[in-house]
Structure formats: structure tokens, C-alpha cells
Design a protein around this motif. Structure first.
Motif, PDB file in Angstrom:
ATOM      1  N   ILE A  58       6.773  -1.533  -4.718  1.00 47.47           N
ATOM      2  CA  ILE A  58       6.077  -1.637  -3.500  1.00 47.47           C
ATOM      3  C   ILE A  58       6.485  -3.107  -3.104  1.00 47.47           C
ATOM      4  N   ASP A  59       6.327  -3.229  -1.642  1.00 45.19           N
ATOM      5  CA  ASP A  59       6.477  -4.603  -0.841  1.00 45.19           C
ATOM      6  C   ASP A  59       6.006  -4.217   0.538  1.00 45.19           C
ATOM      7  N   TYR A  60       6.120  -5.470   1.131  1.00 40.27           N
ATOM      8  CA  TYR A  60       5.889  -5.406   2.623  1.00 40.27           C
ATOM      9  C   TYR A  60       7.128  -5.616   3.473  1.00 40.27           C
ATOM     10  N   ALA A  61       7.335  -5.229   4.489  1.00 42.91           N
ATOM     11  CA  ALA A  61       8.467  -5.402   5.391  1.00 42.91           C
ATOM     12  C   ALA A  61       8.435  -7.031   5.668  1.00 42.91           C
ATOM     13  N   CYS A  62       9.428  -7.632   5.995  1.00 40.18           N
ATOM     14  CA  CYS A  62       9.093  -9.233   6.137  1.00 40.18           C
ATOM     15  C   CYS A  62       8.466  -9.529   7.346  1.00 40.18           C
ATOM     16  N   LYS A  63       9.065  -9.133   8.550  1.00 36.74           N
ATOM     17  CA  LYS A  63       8.688  -9.531   9.736  1.00 36.74           C
ATOM     18  C   LYS A  63       7.659  -8.518  10.309  1.00 36.74           C
ATOM     19  N   LYS A  64       6.520  -9.116  10.832  1.00 36.68           N
ATOM     20  CA  LYS A  64       5.539  -8.331  11.425  1.00 36.68           C
ATOM     21  C   LYS A  64       5.749  -7.488  12.538  1.00 36.68           C
ATOM     22  N   LEU A  65       5.485  -6.408  12.444  1.00 37.34           N
ATOM     23  CA  LEU A  65       5.625  -5.662  13.871  1.00 37.34           C
ATOM     24  C   LEU A  65       4.406  -5.744  14.894  1.00 37.34           C
ATOM     25  N   GLN A  66       4.507  -5.434  16.100  1.00 36.67           N
ATOM     26  CA  GLN A  66       3.468  -5.541  16.952  1.00 36.67           C
ATOM     27  C   GLN A  66       3.134  -3.767  17.635  1.00 36.67           C
ATOM     28  N   ILE A  67       1.971  -3.697  17.809  1.00 40.99           N
ATOM     29  CA  ILE A  67       1.378  -2.527  18.515  1.00 40.99           C
ATOM     30  C   ILE A  67       0.916  -3.274  19.888  1.00 40.99           C
ATOM     31  N   GLU A 109      -3.313  -6.247  24.640  1.00 38.62           N
ATOM     32  CA  GLU A 109      -3.185  -7.178  23.726  1.00 38.62           C
ATOM     33  C   GLU A 109      -2.243  -6.658  22.736  1.00 38.62           C
ATOM     34  N   LEU A 110      -1.284  -7.663  22.238  1.00 36.51           N
ATOM     35  CA  LEU A 110      -0.245  -7.563  21.345  1.00 36.51           C
ATOM     36  C   LEU A 110      -1.048  -7.579  19.802  1.00 36.51           C
ATOM     37  N   ILE A 111      -0.894  -6.581  19.132  1.00 28.82           N
ATOM     38  CA  ILE A 111      -1.665  -6.830  17.848  1.00 28.82           C
ATOM     39  C   ILE A 111      -0.549  -6.821  16.863  1.00 28.82           C
ATOM     40  N   PRO A 112      -0.426  -8.089  15.932  1.00 29.05           N
ATOM     41  CA  PRO A 112       0.431  -7.849  14.909  1.00 29.05           C
ATOM     42  C   PRO A 112      -0.030  -7.176  13.642  1.00 29.05           C
ATOM     43  N   LEU A 113       0.989  -6.326  13.021  1.00 27.88           N
ATOM     44  CA  LEU A 113       0.554  -5.622  11.787  1.00 27.88           C
ATOM     45  C   LEU A 113       1.871  -5.923  10.678  1.00 27.88           C
ATOM     46  N   GLU A 114       1.353  -5.678   9.376  1.00 32.35           N
ATOM     47  CA  GLU A 114       2.414  -5.590   8.354  1.00 32.35           C
ATOM     48  C   GLU A 114       2.708  -4.185   8.017  1.00 32.35           C
ATOM     49  N   VAL A 115       3.728  -3.945   7.538  1.00 34.30           N
ATOM     50  CA  VAL A 115       4.287  -2.644   7.285  1.00 34.30           C
ATOM     51  C   VAL A 115       4.200  -2.892   5.584  1.00 34.30           C
ATOM     52  N   PHE A 116       3.747  -1.769   4.963  1.00 31.70           N
ATOM     53  CA  PHE A 116       3.568  -1.733   3.551  1.00 31.70           C
ATOM     54  C   PHE A 116       4.715  -0.449   3.064  1.00 31.70           C
ATOM     55  N   VAL A 117       5.606  -0.839   2.328  1.00 36.66           N
ATOM     56  CA  VAL A 117       6.688   0.120   1.874  1.00 36.66           C
ATOM     57  C   VAL A 117       6.543   0.472   0.280  1.00 36.66           C
ATOM     58  N   ALA A 118       6.350   1.755   0.052  1.00 37.06           N
ATOM     59  CA  ALA A 118       6.438   2.049  -1.263  1.00 37.06           C
ATOM     60  C   ALA A 118       7.358   3.128  -1.770  1.00 37.06           C
ATOM     61  N   ILE A 119       8.278   3.078  -2.769  1.00 35.91           N
ATOM     62  CA  ILE A 119       9.284   3.774  -3.195  1.00 35.91           C
ATOM     63  C   ILE A 119       9.020   4.355  -4.693  1.00 35.91           C
ATOM     64  N   LEU A 120       9.170   5.747  -4.680  1.00 37.69           N
ATOM     65  CA  LEU A 120       9.041   6.364  -5.944  1.00 37.69           C
ATOM     66  C   LEU A 120      10.490   6.724  -6.423  1.00 37.69           C
ATOM     67  N   PRO A 121      11.027   5.863  -7.351  1.00 40.10           N
ATOM     68  CA  PRO A 121      12.519   6.157  -7.907  1.00 40.10           C
ATOM     69  C   PRO A 121      12.536   7.398  -8.601  1.00 40.10           C
TER      70      PRO A 121
END
Length: 59
Positions: free
Chosen positions: A27-36, A43-55
Motif C-alpha cells: 500500500i502507498d499514496y500517490a505522491c502528488k495530490k490530485l484536484q477535483i 472550488e478546487l479540492i485536493p485529494l490523496e490517491v490511495f494505491v493498493a497492489i495484491l501481488p
């Protein structure tokens, strides 16, 4: 590296890891925050992207 070269002499790539299916999750978070954009306030709302990989490397 000697043991790695013996086992993976013909496999290309930087590193090979063995994983049993369903045993680990990475698991990790993407480095740069995205915006919606809020449709009502524009209004621009920053959000973090959660990444999970099942190898899994079953043949």
C-alpha cells in the motif's frame, strides 16, 4: 547477486520477487495530490490517491 544470477540467468528485469497469492498487500499514496472541482462552488479540492497492489506470480 551471485545467487540471483544463478536462479534468474535468463529472466530480464531489474528485480524479481516471489509472492504467494493473498499473502501480502503493498500500500502507498500517490505522491502528488490530485484536484477535483466542486460543481456548485467551483472550488478546487485536493485529494490523496490511495494505491493498493495484491501481488501474485502463480504460473
Amino acid at each position: 547477486m551471485e545467487h540471483y544470477r544463478r536462479k534468474y540467468a535468463r529472466v530480464e528485469g531489474s528485480m524479481k520477487l516471489e509472492h504467494d497469492p493473498g499473502k501480502e498487500v503493498f500500500i502507498d499514496y500517490a505522491c502528488k495530490k490530485l484536484q477535483i472541482i466542486d460543481k456548485e462552488t467551483r472550488e478546487l479540492i485536493p485529494l490523496e490517491v490511495f494505491v493498493a497492489i495484491l501481488p501474485n506470480n502463480t504460473p
